[in-house]
Scaffold this motif. Structure first.
Motif, short mmCIF file in Angstrom:
data_model
loop_
_atom_site.label_atom_id
_atom_site.label_comp_id
_atom_site.label_asym_id
_atom_site.label_seq_id
_atom_site.Cartn_x
_atom_site.Cartn_y
_atom_site.Cartn_z
N UNK A 47 -2.70 17.41 -2.78
CA UNK A 47 -2.60 16.19 -3.94
C UNK A 47 -1.28 16.08 -4.29
N UNK A 48 -0.13 16.11 -3.68
CA UNK A 48 1.10 16.13 -4.17
C UNK A 48 1.55 15.00 -5.13
N UNK A 49 1.16 13.93 -4.78
CA UNK A 49 1.47 12.42 -5.29
C UNK A 49 0.72 12.49 -7.02
N UNK A 50 -0.60 12.65 -6.90
CA UNK A 50 -1.19 12.75 -8.13
C UNK A 50 -0.51 14.01 -9.31
N UNK A 51 -0.19 15.03 -8.58
CA UNK A 51 0.46 16.35 -9.22
C UNK A 51 1.73 16.22 -9.89
N UNK A 52 2.55 15.19 -9.14
CA UNK A 52 4.15 15.29 -9.60
C UNK A 52 4.57 13.90 -9.68
N UNK A 53 3.70 12.99 -9.51
CA UNK A 53 4.26 11.58 -9.77
C UNK A 53 3.39 10.72 -10.55
N UNK A 54 3.82 10.09 -11.87
CA UNK A 54 3.09 9.07 -12.45
C UNK A 54 3.27 7.85 -12.57
N UNK A 55 4.34 7.38 -11.72
CA UNK A 55 4.74 5.98 -11.28
C UNK A 55 3.86 5.59 -9.91
N UNK A 56 3.73 4.24 -9.99
CA UNK A 56 3.17 3.70 -8.70
C UNK A 56 3.97 3.92 -7.66
N UNK A 57 3.35 4.15 -6.29
CA UNK A 57 4.01 4.12 -5.27
C UNK A 57 4.61 2.65 -4.88
N UNK A 58 4.16 1.59 -5.23
CA UNK A 58 4.75 0.27 -5.15
C UNK A 58 6.15 0.14 -5.90
#
Length: 611
Positions: A47-58
């Motif tokens: 779950x890399x995105x949730x753990x390391x990034x708080x901005x939206x993919x868009x």
């Protein structure tokens, strides 16, 4: 202007500037290690995105799409404190992140020397300053033509500063740069490669090159016999096709101005990445096609392959002499001597491919018996060979200059592990400088893999295989949930059945698969797993579940692409710092050699000893 005075005019950061840039890089890379060190394979399982990034993919994809060509704006030292959340350590400020990336890249003012500056500085030393540009794309693909064309001019300019005629090309590969330097600039080049396949291929190209020259000599002789002696040589055109000839046959001495070389456009077309124009025989051309040929060497005509050969490389017989005249014994003996000299001269223009595994401790005299003052070059030398090239340069007095363009950073060996513990090997690719050794700095394999990404190429829509990366990430979910495989190991012997060995890679299965289901089944079989444990319906279910989160994977890979220039900058600045720590070096710098879209590994480490 003397050599030392010319060196002094070259732009290059001083040692203090290099250390300041490295210190800034270390701080930023340590902060962003959670992104550069993450592996795409584990993207969904961890779950890399949730753990390391708080901005939206868009938002990430949008800011990246706005940079069709990366725009570098420097507004002073960026504030790193607001890039990541102090509580969750997630990326929260995308604009500050991009600004910090640009500040810590090699595009920062003063870190690199433009190749044009060096060529202009050494213009008086260039032997070809009045010679027209060579059309290298006639026998190389666009990328290789771009690289060889620029780097060869650079190498020759530096070689002429020292009066050097011998060049050592480490990691020569297929020999494109080596053969071009030899043919075009009359240099004695030794191309050293550890692969027998590469050197065997280079030797075969050498054999065909010699035959190619002799074919044209034979064709010219045939033409000479067919024409009357009082014809004007400028109007002579070959009427007979080029036949195979004995590679050991005698060649006659050319008289200056007797004949000009035919255009390459009348020959068999070449294939990309292969000197296929050096074929064993030329294709037969009709009289109609022959009449279209021209020997005009006017300023409007593009240079052909034969135009790049040095004087003496192609020995053509006189077109005006009477071939039927009986030669005296004295003339025969003189002709024989000239033939021998011409043959030796011809062979001297073809570079020597050698097979040898080169390390920092390699004794060059054991490989090159006639070693003399030389320049050492490397065009995209792989892994540790690039830093070893610099070590050889600093330790061997015969090597007067070096120009090294490295690549394959993921193959670099590292002296320290993540905990700062020294590895039990004799030599390492990173770090080289005492400055980073004292900090026991560690990059890590995943981050070094990230350094191989090409920001400029991805920005114009090239370079990231998003479909295959997505397939592999979802496959890892199946491996974990269905087969209990929880991690991958880079050791040769796995510790348990739940760890995949390093050699159990998917490889090129994606390109050979008709669908995701086909991809999964082929991969499971390669992993040695029983693919009957999961149905086609279940496989499709996994694909559909993660398809809705595909933009997260794409956005995260864009973040890794953004960081690539920073990791590469640290590796190259470490090499430059190592050179600055040495004595008796007149000048050392990083030179932006190529267009990064055409050739992503575009930076050369250059160093010159006192003349």
């Amino acid at each position: 202007m003397g050599c030392l005075e010319m060196f002094a005019h070259l732009t290059a950061p001083n040692s203090e500037k290099i250390r300041e840039s490295m210190e800034s890089l270390l701080q930023f890379l340590q902060m962003t290690a959670q992104i550069s060190g993450a592996h795409t394979v584990d993207f969904y399982t961890k779950d890399v995105w949730k753990n390391h990034v708080a901005v939206s993919p868009e938002s990430v994809l949008e800011i990246f799409s706005q940079q069709q060509k990366p725009c570098y704006e420097f507004r002073g030292v960026p504030d790193l404190s607001n890039i990541f959340s102090p509580t969750t350590n997630q990326l929260v400020n995308l604009e500050s992140f991009v600004e910090a990336v640009q500040y810590n890249s090699l595009m920062h003012p003063g870190l690199c020397t433009p190749v044009e500056e060096i060529l202009e500085t050494f213009a008086s030393q260039r032997a070809d300053k009045h010679v027209k540009e060579i059309k290298t794309d006639q026998f190389m693909n666009d990328k290789k033509s771009h690289e060889v064309g620029i780097m060869s001019q650079f190498v020759v300019a530096l070689a002429n500063v020292y009066g050097i005629k011998q060049v050592i090309d480490l990691g020569a590969g297929k020999g494109y740069l080596s053969s071009y330097l030899s043919m075009r600039y009359d240099l004695k080049v030794y191309g050293i490669d550890s692969s027998h396949t590469n050197t065997d291929g280079a030797n075969e190209r050498n054999r065909k090159l010699k035959k190619y020259w002799k074919v044209y000599k034979t064709d010219a002789r045939t033409t000479s016999k067919a024409k009357k002696s009082d014809q004007k040589t400028e109007g002579l055109l070959p009427k007979n096709s080029c036949q195979d000839v004995n590679a050991d046959q005698d060649i006659s001495r050319q008289r200056e101005g007797d004949i000009r070389c035919p255009r390459l456009s009348n020959l068999e077309p070449c294939r990309d990445d292969d000197l296929s124009l050096l074929s064993d025989s030329s294709k037969r051309t009709s009289n109609k096609e022959s009449n279209k040929a021209t020997f005009d060497n006017s300023s409007d005509s593009p240079f052909s392959f034969l135009d790049i050969l040095p004087s003496g490389a192609v020995e053509m017989p006189s077109m005006s002499q009477c071939v039927s005249r009986v030669l005296s014994e004295q003339e025969k003996e003189q002709r024989k001597i000239e033939n021998i000299k011409a043959k030796k001269l011809t062979e001297s223009h073809v570079y020597s491919p050698l097979t040898s595994y080169v390390t920092a401790d390699t004794e060059l005299h054991d490989i090159i018996t006639d070693l003399e003052e030389s320049m050492m070059v490397g065009l995209h030398t792989c892994g540790d060979l690039a830093p070893n090239t610099l070590r050889i340069f600093t330790s061997k007095p015969e090597i007067r200059a070096v120009c090294s363009v490295g690549c394959c950073y993921h193959f670099l060996s590292e002296q320290f592990d993540e905990a700062g513990k020294e590895q039990k090997t004799e030599s390492w690719g990173f770090p080289m400088s005492q400055y980073l050794k004292e900090r026991r700095w560690y990059i890590g394999r995943n981050a070094r893999m990230s350094a191989c990404l090409a920001l400029e190429r991805v920005a114009v829509g090239q370079g990231l295989p998003t479909d295959s990366l997505f397939y592999r990430a979802v496959l890892q979910v199946i491996c974990k949930e269905v087969y209990g495989i929880t991690q991958r190991s880079y050791s040769l012997v796995p510790q348990s059945k739940n760890i995949l060995k390093i050699d159990q890679r998917v490889g090129k299965i994606f390109s050979k698969s008709s669908s995701f289901t086909d991809y999964v089944r082929k991969s499971l079989k390669k992993f040695g797993q029983d693919d009957s444990k999961i149905s086609d319906h279940e496989i499709v279910g996994y694909y559909q579940k993660y398809e809705t989160r595909r933009n997260e994977l794409e956005a995260f890979n864009r973040l890794k692409v953004f960081l690539a220039p920073c990791i590469e900058a640290l590796i190259l600045l470490d090499r430059l710092c190592y050179l600055r720590e040495q004595e008796n070096l007149a000048w050392s710098g990083l030179v932006k050699m190529f267009d990064p879209v055409k050739s992503p590994r575009c930076y050369a480490v250059v160093s010159l000893k006192q003349p």
